[in-house]
Design a protein around this motif. Structure first.
Motif, PDB file in Angstrom:
ATOM      1  N   UNK A  84     -26.610 -76.260 -10.468  1.00 34.07           N
ATOM      2  CA  UNK A  84     -26.260 -75.530  -9.244  1.00 34.07           C
ATOM      3  C   UNK A  84     -25.247 -74.420  -9.518  1.00 34.07           C
ATOM      4  N   UNK A  85     -24.234 -74.731 -10.318  1.00 33.81           N
ATOM      5  CA  UNK A  85     -23.200 -73.727 -10.604  1.00 33.81           C
ATOM      6  C   UNK A  85     -23.781 -72.575 -11.411  1.00 33.81           C
ATOM      7  N   UNK A  86     -24.606 -72.873 -12.404  1.00 31.99           N
ATOM      8  CA  UNK A  86     -25.222 -71.813 -13.202  1.00 31.99           C
ATOM      9  C   UNK A  86     -26.108 -70.915 -12.335  1.00 31.99           C
ATOM     10  N   UNK A  87     -26.891 -71.537 -11.436  1.00 30.62           N
ATOM     11  CA  UNK A  87     -27.768 -70.746 -10.570  1.00 30.62           C
ATOM     12  C   UNK A  87     -26.960 -69.881  -9.607  1.00 30.62           C
ATOM     13  N   UNK A  88     -25.861 -70.409  -9.098  1.00 31.87           N
ATOM     14  CA  UNK A  88     -25.033 -69.625  -8.174  1.00 31.87           C
ATOM     15  C   UNK A  88     -24.478 -68.388  -8.873  1.00 31.87           C
ATOM     16  N   UNK A  89     -24.124 -68.528 -10.156  1.00 32.53           N
ATOM     17  CA  UNK A  89     -23.608 -67.378 -10.896  1.00 32.53           C
ATOM     18  C   UNK A  89     -24.686 -66.317 -11.113  1.00 32.53           C
ATOM     19  N   UNK A  94     -26.506 -60.796  -9.125  1.00 32.23           N
ATOM     20  CA  UNK A  94     -27.528 -59.962  -8.497  1.00 32.23           C
ATOM     21  C   UNK A  94     -27.105 -59.483  -7.104  1.00 32.23           C
ATOM     22  N   UNK A  95     -25.818 -59.722  -6.768  1.00 32.72           N
ATOM     23  CA  UNK A  95     -25.282 -59.213  -5.517  1.00 32.72           C
ATOM     24  C   UNK A  95     -25.480 -60.082  -4.302  1.00 32.72           C
ATOM     25  N   UNK A  96     -25.752 -61.383  -4.510  1.00 31.51           N
ATOM     26  CA  UNK A  96     -25.970 -62.282  -3.370  1.00 31.51           C
ATOM     27  C   UNK A  96     -24.887 -63.359  -3.355  1.00 31.51           C
ATOM     28  N   UNK A  97     -24.260 -63.536  -2.219  1.00 31.76           N
ATOM     29  CA  UNK A  97     -23.242 -64.582  -2.083  1.00 31.76           C
ATOM     30  C   UNK A  97     -23.891 -65.951  -2.020  1.00 31.76           C
ATOM     31  N   UNK A  98     -23.378 -66.869  -2.824  1.00 32.91           N
ATOM     32  CA  UNK A  98     -23.904 -68.228  -2.855  1.00 32.91           C
ATOM     33  C   UNK A  98     -22.752 -69.214  -2.926  1.00 32.91           C
ATOM     34  N   UNK A  99     -22.982 -70.389  -2.382  1.00 31.96           N
ATOM     35  CA  UNK A  99     -21.971 -71.444  -2.414  1.00 31.96           C
ATOM     36  C   UNK A  99     -22.652 -72.743  -2.827  1.00 31.96           C
ATOM     37  N   UNK A 100     -21.980 -73.507  -3.685  1.00 28.27           N
ATOM     38  CA  UNK A 100     -22.528 -74.775  -4.158  1.00 28.27           C
ATOM     39  C   UNK A 100     -21.903 -75.931  -3.401  1.00 28.27           C
ATOM     40  N   UNK A 101     -22.746 -76.856  -2.950  1.00 29.04           N
ATOM     41  CA  UNK A 101     -22.285 -78.085  -2.300  1.00 29.04           C
ATOM     42  C   UNK A 101     -22.888 -79.274  -3.035  1.00 29.04           C
TER      43      UNK A 101
END
Length: 407
Positions: A84-89, A94-101
């Motif tokens: 999840x953390x790797x994918x969020x990075x 690519x300019x998209x905000x992401x958050x991991x839960x």
């Protein structure tokens, strides 16, 4: 806001190149106007550094005793966190905000059956808050938390289950299950080279296929999605094919698919099965024999299948790796048992077979024409099962696939 849940399996997130493809699928859904919830599995498969089976093997190989289930769940939950953390990075670059839960933060509440917990409820408030902030929410699959804060994992197919539960909780438009195949096949393509990808399939059919050996999606996930009739789509990470739509009516979006003549939808198989036969003569025929037999097997966590009970005999199957223990338990009850190892269970599955004459005749015809001995049969409204010798398994699958013209 219309919502979509996308689940990506271990191979989909196993390499940087694959994670870039995953990010493309996610951002495409975002551009289509969806609020996106992503569920990820641990990276890769057994042997890969962070795969669930690798973590399990690592701890067991370094312990002389059985690992405490609670502590094991703490370890097994690590793989999905890394994915999840790797994918969020990747998404952020690519300019998209992401958050991991993690499972607890996503509000996935389970019972306390460590290593195989069941989801009791989902509290999606935190997910909604981040979606309203225009963030892509990435949730670690396969895990949850008990009411008193203990980390749990959901057993085999747990990430599928997570995705379906979240889809039901947020009333998603779709739950997309991304894998390394392009949908549900009419049979295992490793056996039937011209197996067809199904456009549409019902929940009942895919549940039966999954239970009987097709491993594209876990049946528990399908059963959860059925609660709210949330459509599932089985897709391939590595192509743009539409995949297989799973819903209650067999309809794809606004187009009605007419497949009333499709008596059999697919052929599934399970290898490495042992048939156990118990003969009961008049002097041994005790009304408690059956009860004590099945109670003993159940209390020792041996799953039985394909059960035929008659006044003078009991026949059922167990998985081959449980054969020795099952025979020992049965003989300890003073019951004689004959075992036939190396069998395979072949399932012909179709929601439209109920009430249609001649389906069993067609199955028997196709197998006998190939000189395949049928050891045992059973049926339901949607499935006919045949037990055959393991050496005949592949020929049986091919014969039935050809008989019902599934290519």
């Amino acid at each position: 806001m219309k919502l979509i849940v996308q689940k990506f399996g271990g191979t989909s997130v196993s390499t940087k190149e694959n994670r870039d493809l995953v990010a493309k699928k996610i951002t495409s859904a975002k551009q289509e106007g969806y609020g996106v919830i992503v569920v990820v599995s641990a990276m890769g498969r057994k042997g890969d550094p962070y795969a669930t089976d690798t973590l399990m093997s690592f701890v067991r190989n370094n312990s002389s005793e059985e690992v405490n289930p609670r502590e094991l769940d703490l370890l097994l939950s690590c793989g999905e966190v890394i994915s999840a953390v790797l994918l969020s990075e990747v998404l952020k670059t690519k300019g998209h905000e992401a958050i991991v839960l993690n499972g607890a933060q996503a509000g996935i509440i389970t019972d306390d059956s460590f290593n195989n917990a069941k989801i009791l409820k989902v509290k999606p408030e935190k997910i909604y808050n981040y979606l309203n902030d225009n963030k892509i929410v990435i949730v670690t699959g396969f895990q949850g938390v008990t009411e008193d804060g203990e980390m749990t994992t959901l057993g085999r197919g747990g990430s599928d289950t997570t995705a379906a539960a979240l889809g039901v909780a947020v009333d998603a438009e779709f739950v997309d299950i991304y894998t390394d195949v392009d949908g549900i096949k009419t049979a295992d393509p490793r056996i039937v080279k011209d197996a067809k990808t199904l456009d549409v399939i019902t929940y009942t059919e895919i549940c039966n296929l999954a239970h009987e050996g097709a491993r594209v999606i876990h049946p528990r996930a399908v059963q959860i999605a059925m609660q709210k009739d949330i459509p599932l789509r089985i897709k391939c990470t590595f192509s743009d094919n539409p995949g297989t739509l799973v819903n209650n009516l067999g309809k794809r979006s606004n187009t009605v698919e007419i497949f009333g003549d499709r008596i059999i939808t697919g052929i599934a198989h399970v290898a490495n099965v042992t048939q156990l036969k118990i003969s009961i003569d008049n002097q041994d025929r005790d009304k408690n024999t059956q009860l004590s037999l099945f109670n003993t097997l159940a209390s020792n966590r041996i799953s039985v299948d394909f059960i035929n009970i008659n006044p003078d005999r009991i026949i059922f199957t167990v998985q081959e790796n449980q054969t020795k223990n099952a025979i020992k338990l049965i003989e300890n009850l003073g019951i004689k048992v004959n075992a036939l190892v190396g069998c395979a269970k072949i399932s012909s599955i179709g929601a439209n077979m109920a009430g249609v004459p001649g389906v069993m005749a067609s199955i028997v015809d196709s197998l006998t024409n190939e000189d395949i001995e049928i050891l045992q049969t059973a049926d339901s409204h949607t499935t006919i099962w045949c037990l055959v010798h393991g050496k005949d398994m592949e020929n049986a699958v091919i014969a039935l696939h050809n008989k019902f013209k599934l290519s």
